[in-house]
Design an enzyme around this catalytic site. Structure first.
Site, mmCIF file in Angstrom:
data_model
loop_
_atom_site.group_PDB
_atom_site.id
_atom_site.type_symbol
_atom_site.label_atom_id
_atom_site.label_comp_id
_atom_site.label_asym_id
_atom_site.label_seq_id
_atom_site.Cartn_x
_atom_site.Cartn_y
_atom_site.Cartn_z
ATOM 1 N N ARG A 1 0.844 -1.205 0.000
ATOM 2 C CA ARG A 1 0.000 0.000 0.000
ATOM 3 C C ARG A 1 0.878 1.255 0.000
ATOM 4 N NH1 ARG A 1 -4.634 0.535 4.433
ATOM 5 N NH2 ARG A 1 -2.873 0.943 5.817
ATOM 6 N N LYS B 281 -2.745 6.387 1.598
ATOM 7 C CA LYS B 281 -2.649 6.815 3.000
ATOM 8 C C LYS B 281 -1.687 8.000 3.127
ATOM 9 C CE LYS B 281 -3.153 4.536 7.432
ATOM 10 N NZ LYS B 281 -4.509 5.019 7.644
ATOM 11 N N GLU C 190 -16.153 7.032 4.522
ATOM 12 C CA GLU C 190 -15.315 6.543 5.625
ATOM 13 C C GLU C 190 -15.587 7.328 6.884
ATOM 14 O OE1 GLU C 190 -11.200 5.903 3.309
ATOM 15 O OE2 GLU C 190 -10.996 6.044 5.476
HETATM 16 C C1 COI Z 1 -4.690 3.032 11.519
HETATM 17 O O1 COI Z 1 -5.699 2.377 11.734
HETATM 18 O O2 COI Z 1 -3.557 2.573 11.655
HETATM 19 C C2 COI Z 1 -4.804 4.393 11.077
HETATM 20 O O3 COI Z 1 -4.167 4.760 10.163
HETATM 21 C C3 COI Z 1 -5.618 5.259 11.877
HETATM 22 C C4 COI Z 1 -4.827 6.417 12.356
HETATM 23 C C5 COI Z 1 -5.195 7.598 11.553
HETATM 24 C C6 COI Z 1 -5.001 6.623 13.815
#
Ligand code: COI
Length: 411
Positions: free
Chosen positions: A156, A258, A294
């Protein structure tokens, strides 16, 4: 002088590095809490000394005098009240790469601490950055640790790096770095049932760039923190409010990767929601303002009869690794799982709603408020979300046989 520096370097290295497993790491300089690392990189037969990473530990005295990284206990940590907040650990992993070279070479572990960045760096000025979230669990027999599908995070990140015009580590480099980080910080992995070591890989444009363009240098960094439950009320069902003015992303944007830039834009809606007593926010699509996308930090599922539905990953939805795993576990239980556009009408008519993510794991949703109307959903015993939570965490913690080959042991 050289011998003294070599001895200081050897002392500063971790036990397995002293044994030669991390032979390329060399500490130049000494002194408690600050110094500089020089990575020696071997690429395509060439061996060259590349970047110099200056670092300054934010916990110099404590770490230098109480280096317990090879002990298997977290000392006086209150494992019962971890929550989801930063507890600084001992080590972080750093690996660098120039845009020109385009390939990451050997990285190394260093003391956890602040990093030095150009004020003109790509990440600070233009948001050129990605992150991942992963967890390491302590195995039930207390022997070793477990990672969950780390190659998925690596892939990812590669996909996101392509979107953000950054070079990225190979899958092997990524997984190796994660394992090193867990081992170096193993005293911070909570006892089983108390939480996990949250691992945060970052990929940032660290080089200076004034005009809008890719940064000339990139840093891949992994730090870790022991964590408990993500939401304040632990595993209690959460309440969501639907936001129809602020959007998380849009078609053609970066919602499907991400990037760090997907998160600050939701803070305004999130703070407002929390001030009104909601746990978090559910975002709608930016075009029709009708399809659910989301929650601020996790994916969403609805259940109606024997059908489980979740928004399709069409570029505006993060392809969550927990999401992907839950789809498979639900199908294994005989549920039909549809990935498609999910309208707000679908949502309000659901029997059950739940969220998934590395940080939140599987979180049941008790209510969703949309345009002032509150809709309630089934939670508690005998819900699908509870069964899936148990199935997933049992695999992650090594309590159930991993028939899918999802876990990776670190011994
Ligand atoms: C995760 O679930 O690892 C995330 O990326 C959430 C994060 C923004 C706290």
């Amino acid at each position: 002088m050289a011998a003294a520096a070599a001895a200081a370097a050897k002392r500063a290295l971790l036990p397995w590095a002293r044994n030669g497993h991390h032979a390329l790491a060399r500490v130049i300089g000494s002194g408690s809490g600050s110094g500089s690392f020089r990575g020696e990189f071997a690429t395509a037969g060439r061996r060259w000394s590349l970047l110099q990473c200056r670092w300054r530990s934010s916990l110099p005295a404590q770490l230098e005098s109480t280096d317990k990284s090879d002990e298997d206990s977290g000392g006086d940590i209150d494992w019962d009240n971890l929550g989801f907040r930063l507890t600084p650990t001992d080590y972080m992993y750093v690996m660098r790469c120039s845009l020109e070279d385009g390939v990451f070479s050997r990285g190394e572990l260093g003391r956890y601490g602040n990093i030095e960045l150009s004020p003109c760096s790509g990440v600070i000025n233009y948001g050129q950055g990605l992150f991942e979230g992963m967890k390491a669990y302590r195995r039930s027999d207390m022997q070793g640790y477990m990672l969950f599908r780390p190659e998925e995070n690596a892939r990812r990140m590669q996909h996101g790096a392509d979107r953000m015009c950054m070079p990225s580590p190979s899958v092997e480099q990524f997984v190796h770095a994660v394992k090193q980080t867990v081992l170096a910080n193993r005293r911070w992995v909570p006892p089983q049932g108390k939480g996990a070591l949250y691992i945060r890989p970052l990929l940032i444009g660290s080089g200076p760039i004034l005009g809008v363009a890719p940064a000339p240098e990139y840093t891949f960094l992994i730090y870790a923190s022991p964590v408990g439950n993500y939401f304040k009320k632990g595993l209690a069902p959460i309440s969501l409010v639907v936001e129809d003015a602020i959007h998380r992303t849009m078609p053609g944007g970066t919602g499907g990767v991400k990037t760090i830039t997907n998160y600050a834009p939701v803070l305004k809606a999130q703070i407002e929601a929390k001030s009104r007593g909601f746990t978090d926010v559910l975002y709608l699509d930016a075009v029709h303002k009708r399809y659910i996308e989301e929650v601020s930090s996790c994916n969403i599922f609805i259940v109606k009869g024997g059908v489980v539905t979740t928004p399709a990953t069409v570029g505006t939805i993060l392809p969550g690794i927990t999401r992907k795993s839950i789809i498979e576990l639900a199908r294994d239980r005989g549920y039909q799982v549809d990935e498609r556009l999910v309208s707000i009408d679908d949502l309000v008519g659901a029997d059950e709603v739940f969220c998934t993510g590395t940080a939140v794991v599987v979180a049941p949703v008790s209510s969703v408020t949309y345009q002032g109307q509150r809709y309630e959903f089934r939670t508690g015993q005998h819900t699908l979300s509870q069964a899936l939570h148990t199935a997933l965490t049992s695999i992650q913690m090594g309590l159930a046989e991993d028939k899918k080959g999802w876990t990776v042991a670190i011994d």
